[in-house]
Design an enzyme around this catalytic site. Structure first.
Site, PDB file in Angstrom:
ATOM      1  N   HIS A   5     -20.662  -9.492  -8.552  1.00 44.43           N
ATOM      2  CA  HIS A   5     -20.474  -8.340  -7.653  1.00 44.43           C
ATOM      3  C   HIS A   5     -21.281  -8.521  -6.366  1.00 44.43           C
ATOM      4  O   HIS A   5     -22.041  -7.648  -5.948  1.00 44.43           O
ATOM      5  CB  HIS A   5     -20.873  -7.034  -8.345  1.00 44.43           C
ATOM      6  CG  HIS A   5     -20.165  -5.840  -7.783  1.00 44.43           C
ATOM      7  ND1 HIS A   5     -19.690  -4.825  -8.570  1.00 44.43           N
ATOM      8  CD2 HIS A   5     -19.826  -5.502  -6.511  1.00 44.43           C
ATOM      9  CE1 HIS A   5     -19.112  -3.897  -7.813  1.00 44.43           C
ATOM     10  NE2 HIS A   5     -19.183  -4.300  -6.550  1.00 44.43           N
ATOM     11  N   GLY A  38     -19.696  -8.247  -1.209  1.00 38.55           N
ATOM     12  CA  GLY A  38     -20.065  -7.402  -0.077  1.00 38.55           C
ATOM     13  C   GLY A  38     -21.534  -7.446   0.277  1.00 38.55           C
ATOM     14  O   GLY A  38     -21.974  -6.707   1.167  1.00 38.55           O
ATOM     15  N   ASP A  69     -15.122 -11.166  -8.677  1.00 38.26           N
ATOM     16  CA  ASP A  69     -16.470 -10.764  -8.283  1.00 38.26           C
ATOM     17  C   ASP A  69     -16.870  -9.469  -8.980  1.00 38.26           C
ATOM     18  O   ASP A  69     -18.029  -9.075  -8.934  1.00 38.26           O
ATOM     19  CB  ASP A  69     -16.535 -10.567  -6.764  1.00 38.26           C
ATOM     20  CG  ASP A  69     -17.934 -10.238  -6.278  1.00 38.26           C
ATOM     21  OD1 ASP A  69     -18.851 -11.042  -6.545  1.00 38.26           O
ATOM     22  OD2 ASP A  69     -18.125  -9.181  -5.646  1.00 38.26           O
ATOM     23  N   ASP A  73       0.854  -1.181   0.000  1.00 34.89           N
ATOM     24  CA  ASP A  73       0.000   0.000   0.000  1.00 34.89           C
ATOM     25  C   ASP A  73       0.893   1.235   0.000  1.00 34.89           C
ATOM     26  O   ASP A  73       1.518   1.552   1.014  1.00 34.89           O
ATOM     27  CB  ASP A  73      -0.922   0.017   1.221  1.00 34.89           C
ATOM     28  CG  ASP A  73      -2.040   1.041   1.080  1.00 34.89           C
ATOM     29  OD1 ASP A  73      -1.767   2.152   0.571  1.00 34.89           O
ATOM     30  OD2 ASP A  73      -3.186   0.737   1.459  1.00 34.89           O
ATOM     31  N   GLU A 132     -20.106  -4.224 -16.237  1.00 36.02           N
ATOM     32  CA  GLU A 132     -21.100  -4.858 -15.369  1.00 36.02           C
ATOM     33  C   GLU A 132     -22.503  -4.373 -15.733  1.00 36.02           C
ATOM     34  O   GLU A 132     -22.699  -3.163 -15.903  1.00 36.02           O
ATOM     35  CB  GLU A 132     -20.815  -4.557 -13.897  1.00 36.02           C
ATOM     36  CG  GLU A 132     -19.534  -5.195 -13.399  1.00 36.02           C
ATOM     37  CD  GLU A 132     -19.328  -5.037 -11.903  1.00 36.02           C
ATOM     38  OE1 GLU A 132     -20.234  -4.498 -11.221  1.00 36.02           O
ATOM     39  OE2 GLU A 132     -18.274  -5.451 -11.412  1.00 36.02           O
ATOM     40  N   ALA A 150     -12.602  -6.251  -5.428  1.00 36.49           N
ATOM     41  CA  ALA A 150     -12.476  -4.808  -5.233  1.00 36.49           C
ATOM     42  C   ALA A 150     -13.226  -4.048  -6.315  1.00 36.49           C
ATOM     43  O   ALA A 150     -14.377  -3.650  -6.127  1.00 36.49           O
ATOM     44  CB  ALA A 150     -11.003  -4.412  -5.201  1.00 36.49           C
TER      45      ALA A 150
END
Length: 313
Positions: free
Chosen positions: A286, A289, A260, A171, A265, A235
């Site tokens: 997707h 989450g 995912d 990161d 999309e 993500a």
């Protein structure tokens, strides 16, 4: 005309109780009817969206009274945040509300792909007994590499450490001497991007889609990965070069992958054709989450943000 327009699915109890007193239009399929959506926004002060509704110039032009955007999730790449700021429209993501759901998806999918034993139902039911073909790997002792070390990555790392994985992360926004690398479950090793992709058994992406991260996992990064590595992207679509990933899987240069999220999309049949014949691949719509529990949390966080903003406006 409605005061609050909700264009995608959310928890209906949160709407009824959290937005009581407001004129609400809730239509989870409104996102697919552009003209109806534009008409509905003529007098709306608030809009609540997930990731498919594009809050950009055409939508904003159709909503002259808009004061607040509630995002049922955390990614903001479908929202023109700068344009909203110029018009003093507040944007509220549901930060933290689906962290656990995504972290569980990553760990569960990593275990499934490492073990490789869960696609045998059709063979077993017709009398086959492919035990030798299905001798997979344990997650214990494997090395997890997190690209991005935000809240969801930390939740993922916590679960990985509990299962006996070692954790490293890349990161560029977290300095090497930051206390963030030390967590209650242990310490994540900070690594450069090249070192991470070359050394990890499981690589999980936790970055937004930006100019810098678009196709971050492309031919070069895939070529540096271990031949038996597992890649998981829950993500943002576009961070992975889908054609390059499919080629790596088909050519046996990667151990497995899960996507995912996709650059387009919903994924069209034409775009999905590239994945046909890929071994050890999991594709989901997707949904990482979105669980029953997180849908309630995300919905309540969002309606509270919108309600408070409108009440204070």
């Amino acid at each position: 005309m409605p005061d609050v327009v909700i264009t995608e699915f959310m928890d209906e109890d949160a709407i009824r109780e959290g937005l009581k007193g407001f004129d609400v239009l809730y239509d989870p399929k409104l996102v697919d009817r552009e003209q109806d959506l534009m008409r509905a926004l003529a007098e709306a002060r608030a809009i609540i969206v997930r990731n498919r509704t594009q809050v950009r110039a055409p939508l904003l032009a159709a909503a002259p009274m808009l004061q607040v955007v509630g995002r049922l999730g955390v990614g903001l790449d479908n929202i023109d945040v700068a344009a909203c700021k110029d018009r003093r429209i507040a944007v509220y993501p549901a930060s933290g509300a689906n962290d656990v759901s995504v972290a569980e998806y990553v760990i569960a999918t990593a275990m499934l792909l490492l073990r490789g034993a869960y696609h045998a139902t059709d063979r077993v039911t017709v009398g086959a007994w492919p035990r030798n073909d299905l001798m997979g790997r344990e997650i214990l002792g494997k090395r997890l590499g997190l690209v991005g070390f935000g809240a969801i990555a930390k939740e993922t790392a916590k679960r990985a450490a509990a299962l006996g994985m070692t954790v490293c992360a890349y990161d560029p926004f977290v300095p090497a001497d930051s206390p963030a690398w030390s967590q209650p479950w242990g310490r994540a090793e900070p690594l450069g991007f090249d070192d991470l992709v070359a050394s990890c058994d499981v690589i999980s992406l936790h970055v937004p889609l930006t100019q810098e991260t678009h196709s971050l996992i492309g031919r070069e990064a895939l070529a540096r990965m271990r031949k038996d590595a597992i890649l998981i992207n829950a993500a943002r679509g576009g961070v992975v070069d889908e054609a390059a990933l499919a080629a790596a899987l088909k050519e046996g240069r990667l151990g497995g992958a899960a996507l995912d999220v996709f650059e387009e999309e919903p994924l069209s049949a034409a775009r999905g054709e590239v994945f046909v014949g890929c071994p050890n691949l999991v594709l989901t719509p997707h949904i990482a989450g979105v669980t029953r529990e997180s849908n309630v949390r995300v919905s309540w966080v969002t309606v509270e943000n919108v309600r408070k903003h409108l009440m204070g406006a």
